[in-house]
Design a protein around this motif. Structure first.
Motif, PDB file in Angstrom:
ATOM      1  N   ILE A   1       1.339   0.969  10.954  1.00 19.92           N
ATOM      2  CA  ILE A   1       2.352   0.669   9.947  1.00 19.92           C
ATOM      3  C   ILE A   1       3.396   1.777  10.016  1.00 19.92           C
ATOM      4  O   ILE A   1       3.078   2.950   9.785  1.00 19.92           O
TER       5      ILE A   1
ATOM      6  N   TYR B   1       9.250  -1.473   1.584  1.00 22.18           N
ATOM      7  CA  TYR B   1       8.494  -0.215   1.534  1.00 22.18           C
ATOM      8  C   TYR B   1       7.968   0.062   0.128  1.00 22.18           C
ATOM      9  O   TYR B   1       8.710  -0.061  -0.853  1.00 22.18           O
ATOM     10  N   ALA B   2       6.681   0.419   0.040  1.00 19.73           N
ATOM     11  CA  ALA B   2       6.089   0.798  -1.249  1.00 19.73           C
ATOM     12  C   ALA B   2       6.055   2.330  -1.332  1.00 19.73           C
ATOM     13  O   ALA B   2       5.253   2.961  -0.640  1.00 19.73           O
TER      14      ALA B   2
ATOM     15  N   LEU C   1       3.939  -8.394  -1.860  1.00 18.00           N
ATOM     16  CA  LEU C   1       4.870  -7.629  -1.028  1.00 18.00           C
ATOM     17  C   LEU C   1       5.864  -8.559  -0.323  1.00 18.00           C
ATOM     18  O   LEU C   1       5.461  -9.565   0.251  1.00 18.00           O
TER      19      LEU C   1
ATOM     20  N   ASP D   1      -1.186  -7.476   2.885  1.00 14.04           N
ATOM     21  CA  ASP D   1      -2.149  -7.741   3.949  1.00 14.04           C
ATOM     22  C   ASP D   1      -2.793  -9.135   3.853  1.00 14.04           C
ATOM     23  O   ASP D   1      -3.893  -9.300   3.329  1.00 14.04           O
TER      24      ASP D   1
ATOM     25  N   LYS E   1       5.084  -3.672  10.396  1.00 13.52           N
ATOM     26  CA  LYS E   1       3.644  -3.806  10.665  1.00 13.52           C
ATOM     27  C   LYS E   1       3.516  -4.230  12.120  1.00 13.52           C
ATOM     28  O   LYS E   1       3.949  -5.323  12.503  1.00 13.52           O
TER      29      LYS E   1
ATOM     30  N   LYS F   1      -8.795  -5.391  -1.792  1.00 11.79           N
ATOM     31  CA  LYS F   1      -9.367  -4.043  -1.894  1.00 11.79           C
ATOM     32  C   LYS F   1      -8.247  -3.096  -2.305  1.00 11.79           C
ATOM     33  O   LYS F   1      -7.064  -3.480  -2.313  1.00 11.79           O
TER      34      LYS F   1
ATOM     35  N   ALA G   1       0.390   4.382   8.305  1.00  7.92           N
ATOM     36  CA  ALA G   1      -1.060   4.167   8.435  1.00  7.92           C
ATOM     37  C   ALA G   1      -1.339   3.667   9.839  1.00  7.92           C
ATOM     38  O   ALA G   1      -0.480   3.063  10.479  1.00  7.92           O
TER      39      ALA G   1
ATOM     40  N   LEU H   1      -0.355  -2.296  -3.243  1.00  5.24           N
ATOM     41  CA  LEU H   1       0.644  -1.237  -3.053  1.00  5.24           C
ATOM     42  C   LEU H   1       1.322  -0.895  -4.372  1.00  5.24           C
ATOM     43  O   LEU H   1       1.518  -1.753  -5.242  1.00  5.24           O
TER      44      LEU H   1
ATOM     45  N   GLU I   1      -6.846  -0.627  -0.886  1.00  7.07           N
ATOM     46  CA  GLU I   1      -5.856  -0.339   0.165  1.00  7.07           C
ATOM     47  C   GLU I   1      -4.814  -1.446   0.279  1.00  7.07           C
ATOM     48  O   GLU I   1      -3.755  -1.231   0.849  1.00  7.07           O
ATOM     49  N   ASN I   2      -5.137  -2.623  -0.220  1.00  6.21           N
ATOM     50  CA  ASN I   2      -4.205  -3.744  -0.096  1.00  6.21           C
ATOM     51  C   ASN I   2      -3.417  -4.010  -1.373  1.00  6.21           C
ATOM     52  O   ASN I   2      -2.807  -5.064  -1.526  1.00  6.21           O
TER      53      ASN I   2
ATOM     54  N   ALA J   1      -3.803  -2.394  13.762  1.00  4.72           N
ATOM     55  CA  ALA J   1      -2.359  -2.324  13.491  1.00  4.72           C
ATOM     56  C   ALA J   1      -1.889  -0.909  13.175  1.00  4.72           C
ATOM     57  O   ALA J   1      -2.679  -0.048  12.782  1.00  4.72           O
TER      58      ALA J   1
ATOM     59  N   ASP K   1      -0.817   3.109  -1.564  1.00  2.00           N
ATOM     60  CA  ASP K   1      -1.717   2.070  -2.080  1.00  2.00           C
ATOM     61  C   ASP K   1      -2.621   2.622  -3.181  1.00  2.00           C
ATOM     62  O   ASP K   1      -2.658   3.828  -3.420  1.00  2.00           O
TER      63      ASP K   1
ATOM     64  N   VAL L   1       9.464  -1.371   6.378  1.00  2.00           N
ATOM     65  CA  VAL L   1       8.156  -1.047   6.941  1.00  2.00           C
ATOM     66  C   VAL L   1       7.905  -2.049   8.057  1.00  2.00           C
ATOM     67  O   VAL L   1       8.126  -3.245   7.880  1.00  2.00           O
TER      68      VAL L   1
HETATM   69  N1  LIG Z   1       4.933  -1.918   2.860  1.00  2.00           N
HETATM   70  C1  LIG Z   1       4.208  -0.816   2.820  1.00  2.00           C
HETATM   71  N2  LIG Z   1       4.639   0.289   2.181  1.00  2.00           N
HETATM   72  C2  LIG Z   1       3.880   1.412   2.140  1.00  2.00           C
HETATM   73  N3  LIG Z   1       2.668   1.514   2.702  1.00  2.00           N
HETATM   74  C3  LIG Z   1       2.178   0.442   3.355  1.00  2.00           C
HETATM   75  C4  LIG Z   1       2.920  -0.768   3.456  1.00  2.00           C
HETATM   76  N4  LIG Z   1       2.187  -1.664   4.142  1.00  2.00           N
HETATM   77  C5  LIG Z   1       1.044  -1.046   4.455  1.00  2.00           C
HETATM   78  N5  LIG Z   1       1.026   0.214   3.999  1.00  2.00           N
HETATM   79  C6  LIG Z   1      -0.070   1.193   4.164  1.00  2.00           C
HETATM   80  O1  LIG Z   1      -0.765   0.873   5.335  1.00  2.00           O
HETATM   81  C7  LIG Z   1      -2.121   0.507   5.054  1.00  2.00           C
HETATM   82  C8  LIG Z   1      -2.582  -0.574   6.001  1.00  2.00           C
HETATM   83  O2  LIG Z   1      -1.750  -1.721   5.833  1.00  2.00           O
HETATM   84  P1  LIG Z   1      -2.297  -3.190   6.105  1.00  2.00           P
HETATM   85  O3  LIG Z   1      -3.461  -3.432   5.209  1.00  2.00           O
HETATM   86  O4  LIG Z   1      -1.174  -4.147   6.026  1.00  2.00           O
HETATM   87  O5  LIG Z   1      -2.787  -3.016   7.608  1.00  2.00           O
HETATM   88  P2  LIG Z   1      -4.133  -3.530   8.293  1.00  2.00           P
HETATM   89  O6  LIG Z   1      -4.131  -3.031   9.688  1.00  2.00           O
HETATM   90  O7  LIG Z   1      -4.248  -5.002   8.090  1.00  2.00           O
HETATM   91  O8  LIG Z   1      -5.240  -2.785   7.459  1.00  2.00           O
HETATM   92  P3  LIG Z   1      -6.811  -3.119   7.436  1.00  2.00           P
HETATM   93  O9  LIG Z   1      -7.121  -3.907   8.670  1.00  2.00           O
HETATM   94  O10 LIG Z   1      -7.443  -1.772   7.386  1.00  2.00           O
HETATM   95  O11 LIG Z   1      -7.009  -3.917   6.154  1.00  2.00           O
HETATM   96  C9  LIG Z   1      -2.127   0.108   3.577  1.00  2.00           C
HETATM   97  O12 LIG Z   1      -3.400   0.317   3.001  1.00  2.00           O
HETATM   98  C10 LIG Z   1      -1.069   1.047   3.010  1.00  2.00           C
HETATM   99  O13 LIG Z   1      -1.639   2.313   2.737  1.00  2.00           O
END
Ligand SMILES: Nc1ncnc2c1ncn2[C@@H]1O[C@H](COP(=O)(O)OP(=O)(O)OP(=O)(O)O)[C@@H](O)[C@H]1O
Length: 408
Positions: A74, A137-138, A118, A200, A89, A182, A67, A187, A184-185, A72, A142, A87
């Motif tokens: 990922i 890793y998930a 996570l 997250d 970040k 939300k 992502a 997994l 997206e957060n 950020a 999400d 994974v």
């Molecule tokens: N450990 C993981 N395994 C698989 N997919 C992941 C993992 N961590 C994050 N992702 C994917 O990456 C996306 C973004 O991750 P994360 O929310 O940690 O980043 P972010 O930059 O803080 O996002 P946002 O600011 O949009 O909330 C998640 O919605 C998920 O789809």
């Protein structure tokens, strides 16, 4: 390679959580209290650190970008030395301060022991323009990618509710607020949703901290008290915003849609209708909530209270795990049943003060419904007492019923 000094060895998630709980059972009350305050001071004191600089490509083979957002990236990556897949970040160093990065890493790491959070490893470093930390890793991505139009089945929704709320209960037990719950957060680790993890912790703060609105969040997930907050406005963060957001996540899982675009009474008709029904100004269940049973409507009513202080705790969904959540066609086909299910607000034993009032209201509403179907339920108390009195006087002094066996 840079390994941060962790506060203790980080074992695999579920086993560690159980182990911690066991340890707390074994030690004396005094030690437990001390342990707890030590744990709390570790958690709430975010140390200042200097991150070691690492050449990402030397240490890792980046398999793919999972992502990419504004702040950020990922990555899915293999560690060349240990041959493990993790994974990474990677947070843009230009857009995020080291303090913010380390806060996120610190909370992610310290909350990892819970089976529905996570796991974050004790690996953090700087590389080029990024601050980076490693997580598990998930494999199924999400919830946003797995919830389909029309929503998921009842069993899956219950699994999601239980695991998401368990994770948040743990977060709240540490006096923290996630603030960005939300789809997206959350997994997914199993296709049948039997294993989910919250992630997250970039917006996570100690309860009571003065905060602003979460940046780049989707409006339907904002609780009403934050919808009209102006940029730079500060307010104390409270765990009830997580309760609201968890309820929206559950609603989307169950229906495939959000209940409204924004929870602003002045701007949104869907939210207005919900609010009228919630305040009992109408008995008409809002159209988007029609698929739920009265029990589940009660849960939404309580988690989605307009005022944060009226909102239920995150443990509220646990009360409804044994109930039916969705109306089934076969179970609700008579008009009287449907009308009743829209109207009657079932109450739990543990809801002390409100219970009598709610029951009286329910009884009155029930009487109205029944009378609209021609069923009279009103009783003239005076004439009933008179009849009873006469009956008692006419009875034999001993046992009033005939004890003889019935003869043909
Ligand atoms: N450990 C993981 N395994 C698989 N997919 C992941 C993992 N961590 C994050 N992702 C994917 O990456 C996306 C973004 O991750 P994360 O929310 O940690 O980043 P972010 O930059 O803080 O996002 P946002 O600011 O949009 O909330 C998640 O919605 C998920 O789809």
């Amino acid at each position: 390679m840079s390994y941060m000094t962790p506060p203790g060895p980080l074992r695999s998630d579920a086993s560690k959580f159980k182990c911690r709980r066991k340890r707390h059972h074994l030690v004396s009350f005094k030690t437990t209290k001390r342990d707890k305050s030590r744990e709390s001071s570790i958690l709430h004191k975010i140390p200042e650190v200097i991150l070691e600089t690492v050449n990402l490509n030397e240490e890792y083979n980046v398999v793919k970008v999972l992502a990419e957002g504004y702040f950020a990236k990922i990555f899915l990556a293999d560690n060349r030395r240990t041959n493990t897949t993790v994974v990474l970040k990677a947070v843009h160093a230009e857009l995020t301060s080291l303090k913010d990065f380390y806060r996120e890493y610190h909370y992610s790491y310290h909350l990892s022991p819970h089976p529905n959070i996570l796991s974050t490893y004790s690996v953090a470093f700087k590389s080029d323009d990024f601050y980076i930390f490693a997580q598990e890793y998930a494999p199924y991505g999400d919830l946003a990618g797995t919830v389909k139009a029309g929503g998921l089945c009842e069993e899956f929704c219950k699994r999601i509710a239980f695991q998401l709320c368990s994770a948040l209960e743990f977060v709240h037990s540490k006096q923290l607020v996630h603030r960005d719950v939300k789809l997206e957060n959350v997994l997914v680790f199993a296709a049948d949703f039997s294993k989910l993890k919250l992630c997250d912790f970039g917006e996570t703060r100690k309860e009571g901290t003065q905060v602003g609105k979460v940046k780049c969040t989707w409006q339907p997930f904002l609780p009403p008290e934050q919808c009209d907050a102006v940029p730079n406005e500060k307010f104390p963060c409270r765990r009830y915003s997580d309760c609201w957001q968890a309820a929206i996540v559950l609603f989307v899982c169950a229906t495939g849609n959000t209940p409204w675009q924004i929870a602003l009474l002045t701007k949104n008709a869907d939210y207005q209708n919900f609010s009228k029904w919630q305040k009992r100004r109408t008995t008409k269940v809002p159209a988007q909530f029609k698929k739920f049973t009265p029990r589940l409507l009660r849960m939404f009513r309580r988690l989605l209270a307009h005022k944060p202080e009226d909102r239920a705790e995150i443990t509220e969904p646990f009360k409804y795990m044994k109930d039916a959540w969705f109306e089934t066609k076969s179970g609700q086909n008579t008009p009287i049943e449907r009308k009743m299910s829209e109207d009657i607000y079932i109450v739990d034993d543990d809801d002390d003060d409100d219970v009598r009032v709610e029951m009286d209201e329910s009884r009155n509403r029930m009487a109205k419904i029944l009378s609209s179907y021609g069923l009279e339920t009103t009783v003239d108390q005076k004439s009933m007492s008179k009849r009873l009195h006469e009956w008692v006087l006419n009875c034999d002094t001993d046992y009033p019923f005939d004890t003889k066996e019935e003869s043909d």
